[in-house]
Design a protein around this motif. Structure first.
Motif: not given
Length: 122
Positions: A115-122
């Motif tokens: 698993g690899t974390q993907v974080t999308v900020s607004s």
């Protein structure tokens, strides 16, 4: 032993892009299906996109038109190009390989990456 090693996750602003890669290593003869699933906090793991060795594709409706899955059969590697990312795309992305035929046996196996974390900020 077969290992799936993912790379390319990270933090990006909404509207941005990321490219994930996953390489399968080991005594592999062939892999029927490779692709990506994701799991957000409180949710079950869900399909994002998969591709067969023959190039057939399947995408989740939520990513159609924004994400592109591809693979290099010679390298046993699958990619996920993610464009126009949205905050709701934030999740841990898991690489998956199904129908993995090993050189030592004709049986088929399934494997997951770490698993690899993907974080999308607004």
């Amino acid at each position: 032993q077969v290992q799936l090693v993912e790379s390319g996750g990270g933090l990006v602003q909404a509207g941005g892009s990321l490219r994930l890669s996953c390489a399968a290593s080991g005594s592999i003869s062939s892999i029927d299906v490779m692709g990506w699933y994701r799991q957000a906090p409180g949710n079950q793991r869900a399909l994002v996109a998969v591709i067969t060795s023959g190039g057939n594709l399947n995408y989740a409706d939520s990513v159609k038109g924004r994400f592109t899955v591809s693979r290099d059969n010679a390298k046993n590697t699958v990619y996920l190009q993610m464009d126009d990312l949205k905050p709701e795309d934030t999740a841990v992305y898991y690489c998956a390989a199904r129908g993995v035929v090993l050189m030592t046996t004709k049986r088929k196996y399934a494997y997951w990456g770490q698993g690899t974390q993907v974080t999308v900020s607004s």
